[in-house]
Design a protein around this motif. Structure first.
Motif, PDB file in Angstrom:
ATOM      1  N   SER A 103     -11.865  73.385  34.510  1.00  0.00           N
ATOM      2  CA  SER A 103     -10.209  73.298  34.718  1.00  0.00           C
ATOM      3  C   SER A 103      -9.824  73.123  36.217  1.00  0.00           C
ATOM      4  O   SER A 103     -10.256  73.650  36.964  1.00  0.00           O
ATOM      5  N   GLU A 104      -8.724  72.379  36.378  1.00  0.00           N
ATOM      6  CA  GLU A 104      -8.322  72.212  37.580  1.00  0.00           C
ATOM      7  C   GLU A 104      -6.559  72.148  37.502  1.00  0.00           C
ATOM      8  O   GLU A 104      -6.290  71.970  36.382  1.00  0.00           O
ATOM      9  N   ARG A 105      -6.030  72.243  38.738  1.00  0.00           N
ATOM     10  CA  ARG A 105      -4.380  72.082  38.812  1.00  0.00           C
ATOM     11  C   ARG A 105      -4.055  70.820  39.487  1.00  0.00           C
ATOM     12  O   ARG A 105      -4.765  70.609  40.276  1.00  0.00           O
ATOM     13  N   THR A 106      -3.076  70.104  38.814  1.00  0.00           N
ATOM     14  CA  THR A 106      -2.424  69.098  39.745  1.00  0.00           C
ATOM     15  C   THR A 106      -0.972  69.252  39.681  1.00  0.00           C
ATOM     16  O   THR A 106      -0.145  69.816  38.912  1.00  0.00           O
ATOM     17  N   LEU A 107      -0.444  68.421  40.613  1.00  0.00           N
ATOM     18  CA  LEU A 107       1.031  68.412  40.879  1.00  0.00           C
ATOM     19  C   LEU A 107       1.729  67.358  40.184  1.00  0.00           C
ATOM     20  O   LEU A 107       1.523  66.124  40.642  1.00  0.00           O
ATOM     21  N   VAL A 108       2.477  67.491  39.272  1.00  0.00           N
ATOM     22  CA  VAL A 108       3.228  66.229  38.525  1.00  0.00           C
ATOM     23  C   VAL A 108       5.029  66.553  38.997  1.00  0.00           C
ATOM     24  O   VAL A 108       5.401  67.651  38.826  1.00  0.00           O
ATOM     25  N   LEU A 109       5.392  65.426  39.395  1.00  0.00           N
ATOM     26  CA  LEU A 109       6.661  65.342  39.448  1.00  0.00           C
ATOM     27  C   LEU A 109       7.306  64.508  38.777  1.00  0.00           C
ATOM     28  O   LEU A 109       6.857  63.348  38.591  1.00  0.00           O
ATOM     29  N   VAL A 110       8.526  64.902  37.899  1.00  0.00           N
ATOM     30  CA  VAL A 110       9.379  63.753  37.139  1.00  0.00           C
ATOM     31  C   VAL A 110      10.483  63.789  37.949  1.00  0.00           C
ATOM     32  O   VAL A 110      11.192  64.334  38.624  1.00  0.00           O
ATOM     33  N   LYS A 111      10.435  62.335  38.751  1.00  0.00           N
ATOM     34  CA  LYS A 111      11.233  62.201  39.803  1.00  0.00           C
ATOM     35  C   LYS A 111      12.585  62.053  39.511  1.00  0.00           C
ATOM     36  O   LYS A 111      13.011  61.978  38.123  1.00  0.00           O
ATOM     37  N   PRO A 112      13.797  61.892  40.347  1.00  0.00           N
ATOM     38  CA  PRO A 112      15.205  61.893  40.139  1.00  0.00           C
ATOM     39  C   PRO A 112      15.367  60.952  38.989  1.00  0.00           C
ATOM     40  O   PRO A 112      16.372  61.025  38.114  1.00  0.00           O
ATOM     41  N   ASP A 113      14.830  59.661  39.049  1.00  0.00           N
ATOM     42  CA  ASP A 113      15.211  58.557  38.111  1.00  0.00           C
ATOM     43  C   ASP A 113      14.745  59.104  36.692  1.00  0.00           C
ATOM     44  O   ASP A 113      15.407  58.803  35.756  1.00  0.00           O
ATOM     45  N   GLY A 114      13.587  59.798  36.682  1.00  0.00           N
ATOM     46  CA  GLY A 114      13.214  60.342  35.202  1.00  0.00           C
ATOM     47  C   GLY A 114      14.224  61.289  34.603  1.00  0.00           C
ATOM     48  O   GLY A 114      14.324  61.295  33.456  1.00  0.00           O
ATOM     49  N   VAL A 115      14.476  62.247  35.573  1.00  0.00           N
ATOM     50  CA  VAL A 115      15.465  63.160  35.214  1.00  0.00           C
ATOM     51  C   VAL A 115      16.939  62.688  34.481  1.00  0.00           C
ATOM     52  O   VAL A 115      17.293  62.654  33.581  1.00  0.00           O
ATOM     53  N   ASN A 119       9.598  54.666  39.715  1.00  0.00           N
ATOM     54  CA  ASN A 119       8.233  54.660  38.803  1.00  0.00           C
ATOM     55  C   ASN A 119       8.199  56.193  38.118  1.00  0.00           C
ATOM     56  O   ASN A 119       7.154  56.200  37.738  1.00  0.00           O
ATOM     57  N   LEU A 120       9.253  56.857  38.168  1.00  0.00           N
ATOM     58  CA  LEU A 120       9.434  57.895  37.129  1.00  0.00           C
ATOM     59  C   LEU A 120       8.793  59.277  37.702  1.00  0.00           C
ATOM     60  O   LEU A 120       9.226  60.337  37.444  1.00  0.00           O
ATOM     61  N   VAL A 121       7.547  58.977  37.781  1.00  0.00           N
ATOM     62  CA  VAL A 121       6.501  60.174  38.026  1.00  0.00           C
ATOM     63  C   VAL A 121       5.824  60.239  39.260  1.00  0.00           C
ATOM     64  O   VAL A 121       5.051  59.062  39.877  1.00  0.00           O
ATOM     65  N   HIS A 122       4.961  61.434  39.576  1.00  0.00           N
ATOM     66  CA  HIS A 122       4.179  61.506  40.878  1.00  0.00           C
ATOM     67  C   HIS A 122       3.059  62.378  40.245  1.00  0.00           C
ATOM     68  O   HIS A 122       3.496  63.311  39.368  1.00  0.00           O
ATOM     69  N   GLY A 123       1.945  62.047  40.576  1.00  0.00           N
ATOM     70  CA  GLY A 123       0.795  63.004  40.353  1.00  0.00           C
ATOM     71  C   GLY A 123      -0.037  62.998  41.337  1.00  0.00           C
ATOM     72  O   GLY A 123      -0.487  61.810  41.905  1.00  0.00           O
ATOM     73  N   SER A 124      -0.647  64.194  41.861  1.00  0.00           N
ATOM     74  CA  SER A 124      -1.381  64.131  42.790  1.00  0.00           C
ATOM     75  C   SER A 124      -2.746  63.360  42.640  1.00  0.00           C
ATOM     76  O   SER A 124      -3.236  63.031  41.645  1.00  0.00           O
ATOM     77  N   ASP A 125      -3.265  62.682  43.979  1.00  0.00           N
ATOM     78  CA  ASP A 125      -4.311  61.725  43.837  1.00  0.00           C
ATOM     79  C   ASP A 125      -5.789  62.086  44.031  1.00  0.00           C
ATOM     80  O   ASP A 125      -6.700  61.267  43.993  1.00  0.00           O
ATOM     81  N   SER A 126      -5.829  63.368  44.324  1.00  0.00           N
ATOM     82  CA  SER A 126      -7.297  63.952  44.550  1.00  0.00           C
ATOM     83  C   SER A 126      -7.116  65.533  44.636  1.00  0.00           C
ATOM     84  O   SER A 126      -6.090  66.096  44.754  1.00  0.00           O
ATOM     85  N   ALA A 127      -8.295  66.213  44.415  1.00  0.00           N
ATOM     86  CA  ALA A 127      -8.390  67.514  44.737  1.00  0.00           C
ATOM     87  C   ALA A 127      -7.577  68.118  45.953  1.00  0.00           C
ATOM     88  O   ALA A 127      -6.863  69.326  45.843  1.00  0.00           O
ATOM     89  N   GLU A 128      -8.100  67.224  47.017  1.00  0.00           N
ATOM     90  CA  GLU A 128      -7.485  67.932  48.364  1.00  0.00           C
ATOM     91  C   GLU A 128      -5.886  67.657  48.307  1.00  0.00           C
ATOM     92  O   GLU A 128      -5.113  68.688  48.699  1.00  0.00           O
ATOM     93  N   SER A 129      -5.415  66.792  47.821  1.00  0.00           N
ATOM     94  CA  SER A 129      -3.839  66.416  47.741  1.00  0.00           C
ATOM     95  C   SER A 129      -3.275  67.591  46.850  1.00  0.00           C
ATOM     96  O   SER A 129      -2.191  67.832  47.059  1.00  0.00           O
ATOM     97  N   ALA A 130      -3.877  67.611  45.652  1.00  0.00           N
ATOM     98  CA  ALA A 130      -3.520  68.509  44.546  1.00  0.00           C
ATOM     99  C   ALA A 130      -3.179  70.062  45.207  1.00  0.00           C
ATOM    100  O   ALA A 130      -2.177  70.721  45.115  1.00  0.00           O
ATOM    101  N   GLU A 131      -4.177  70.536  46.093  1.00  0.00           N
ATOM    102  CA  GLU A 131      -4.102  71.808  46.620  1.00  0.00           C
ATOM    103  C   GLU A 131      -2.940  71.753  47.607  1.00  0.00           C
ATOM    104  O   GLU A 131      -2.236  72.739  47.902  1.00  0.00           O
ATOM    105  N   ARG A 132      -2.835  70.797  48.613  1.00  0.00           N
ATOM    106  CA  ARG A 132      -1.766  70.514  49.520  1.00  0.00           C
ATOM    107  C   ARG A 132      -0.438  70.796  48.858  1.00  0.00           C
ATOM    108  O   ARG A 132       0.632  71.359  49.365  1.00  0.00           O
TER     109      ARG A 132
END
Ligand code: DAT
Ligand code: MG
Length: 135
Positions: free
Chosen positions: A2-14, A114-127
């Protein structure tokens, strides 16, 4: 694993009312929501978030856009969550690189919106998770 990632629904998606659609796809994939917040971010957070792009010609517009209205920040958890969400999102260019069936492929037309952001690696996700969810 199990791991965690950051997702953003960007302002266009909202603005377009696609928050539920994105969350639904995350949940149907089998991932879970660990933390979730609707917020409008300061420039400093946006600049830190997109620091890797600070020398790109589109950096200013990117920061303008991401701070232009409320977005939804989500800490998403599950097996291979980082790759799994990138796959749900589709490629950065929603026409050239994102196939139908992905969030960007189904709902977006322009790279900037493009609506969403998702972290691209374990290092990015942690940061990124430290930046968006410091607690
Ligand atoms: P991704 O969001 O797929 O990780 P990225 O990290 O390369 O893509 O870029 C971050 C965001 O910057 C992207 O979601 C939209 C914007 N962007 C990328 N390339 C762009 C370009 N050529 N023109 C305008 N905006 C761009
Ligand atoms: Mg990226």
């Amino acid at each position: 694993m199990s791991e965690r990632t950051l997702v953003l629904v960007k302002p266009d998606g909202v603005k377009r009312g696609l928050v539920g659609e994105v969350i639904s796809r995350i949940e149907r994939k089998g991932l879970t929501l660990a933390q979730l917040e609707l917020r409008t971010v300061e420039r400093s957070v946006a600049e830190e978030h997109y620091a890797e792009h600070k020398d790109k010609p589109f950096f200013g517009e990117l920061v303008d856009f991401i701070t232009s209205g409320p977005l939804v920040a989500i800490a998403v958890e599950g097996t291979r969550a980082i790759s799994a969400f990138r796959q749900l999102a589709g490629g950065t260019d929603p026409v050239e690189k994102a196939t139908p069936g992905t969030i960007r492929g189904d709902f977006a037309l322009e790279v900037q919106y493009n609506l969403v952001h998702g972290s691209d690696s374990a290092e990015s996700a942690e940061r990124e998770l430290k930046l968006w969810f410091p607690n």
